[in-house]
Write an enzyme that holds these catalytic residues in place. Structure first.
Site, PDB file in Angstrom:
ATOM      1  N   ARG A  28     105.421 -74.217 -22.289  1.00  0.00           N
ATOM      2  CA  ARG A  28     106.628 -74.827 -22.835  1.00  0.00           C
ATOM      3  C   ARG A  28     107.636 -75.066 -21.719  1.00  0.00           C
ATOM      4  NH1 ARG A  28     107.641 -70.858 -28.090  1.00  0.00           N
ATOM      5  NH2 ARG A  28     105.701 -71.356 -29.222  1.00  0.00           N
ATOM      6  N   ASP A  81     111.161 -76.276 -20.076  1.00  0.00           N
ATOM      7  CA  ASP A  81     112.558 -76.236 -20.514  1.00  0.00           C
ATOM      8  C   ASP A  81     113.191 -77.618 -20.480  1.00  0.00           C
ATOM      9  OD1 ASP A  81     112.556 -73.485 -20.889  1.00  0.00           O
ATOM     10  OD2 ASP A  81     113.238 -73.057 -18.850  1.00  0.00           O
ATOM     11  N   TYR A 121     102.995 -75.046 -10.553  1.00  0.00           N
ATOM     12  CA  TYR A 121     104.285 -75.724 -10.644  1.00  0.00           C
ATOM     13  C   TYR A 121     104.669 -76.254  -9.278  1.00  0.00           C
ATOM     14  CZ  TYR A 121     105.506 -74.359 -15.418  1.00  0.00           C
ATOM     15  OH  TYR A 121     105.535 -74.238 -16.787  1.00  0.00           O
ATOM     16  N   ARG A 154     112.120 -71.365 -11.068  1.00  0.00           N
ATOM     17  CA  ARG A 154     113.482 -71.764 -10.686  1.00  0.00           C
ATOM     18  C   ARG A 154     114.220 -70.607 -10.009  1.00  0.00           C
ATOM     19  NH1 ARG A 154     115.913 -74.151 -16.084  1.00  0.00           N
ATOM     20  NH2 ARG A 154     117.807 -74.221 -14.780  1.00  0.00           N
TER      21      ARG A 154
END
Length: 265
Positions: free
Chosen positions: A50, A52, A110, A197
């Site tokens: 999921r 953001d 990522y 992040r």
């Protein structure tokens, strides 16, 4: 009933994240609406991860069940025709009933894209993290090496994270410069909420010289989110691929993970 896996590419700028929401537009609800038109029945999709609000995908993987018979090309072209310009279906494959986009995944990758220049971005404003101060990628890579392996990543976990355990295994973490872009790629068995992040925030502080490379190890050992750096902006983050068993032959880890990133050339 047939189970289909899809690969999706999307620009997350216009969406409130992947998940369908009552009062905001999620990528999931848009994809389900398009698939339902092609399948001629209501379709529910399950994603590998999921993302953001504001986060993008080079290759998100989803699965759904259908009673409709369509060719792989039909699922790709037909669904894309009903999607907004920010979302595209890359591929479709029939998969075994036991396949699960999330639970069958062996690893996820990522990409975090930093535009490192004095001038703020215009064309890629919603696609990168802008850092004006010069970044030393050698220092960033030295700090990143402390995070490899299996660790308690509580210091890199958002307060609202719902995972039952903070333990994650990082298989790969790499920082490289490509012109004005600094690229952070991270591959792990799974990720905590805001984990990439928060890693990017720590490495940026190391890259500017504000912190030493050893600070990454100190933050990790503290197991305390308040000891870490700032959470880097969502606009620089891309779900770059998902790894499954090779027997499935899913094209879910693109060779060129920068293919859809503005300004990557």
């Amino acid at each position: 009933m047939t189970r289909i896996a899809l690969g999706l590419e999307y620009d997350g700028s216009a969406f409130a994240g992947w998940q369908s929401q009552a009062h905001a537009l999620g990528v999931q609800s848009v994809v389900e609406a398009a698939l339902s038109r092609i399948a001629d029945h209501a379709v529910h999709v399950t994603a590998a991860g999921r993302t953001d609000a504001g986060v993008h995908a080079v290759c998100q993987v989803v699965h759904f069940d259908t009673t409709s018979s369509r060719s792989e090309r039909g699922w790709v072209r037909g669904t894309t025709a009903y999607l907004p310009a920010q979302i595209s279906v890359l591929w479709a494959r029939e998969v075994p009933d036991a396949f699960h986009a999330r639970y069958s995944a062996q690893a996820r990758r990522y990409l975090y894209v930093i535009l490192n220049r004095n001038a703020r971005p215009a064309l890629a404003a919603q696609r990168v993290c802008w850092v004006r101060d010069p970044l030393d990628t050698a220092r960033m890579q030295a700090g990143a090496r402390h995070l490899l392996g299996e660790h308690d990543f509580s210091s890199f976990r958002a307060a609202q994270c719902q995972s039952r355990t903070p333990l994650r295994r990082l298989y790969e973490i790499q920082v490289q410069r490509r012109g004005e872009l600094v690229l952070l790629t991270v591959c792990a068995n799974a990720f905590l909420h805001h984990m990439v992040r928060n890693i990017a925030g720590v490495l940026i502080a190391i890259g500017t010289g504000e912190r030493s490379p050893e600070w990454a190890a100190e933050v990790l050992a503290a197991r305390d989110r308040t000891r870490g750096g700032v959470t880097a902006v969502a606009s620089g983050l891309y779900l770059a691929g998902v790894r499954y068993a090779s027997a499935l032959q899913l094209p879910s880890e693109p060779a060129d993970i920068l293919g859809g990133v503005a300004g990557s050339s």
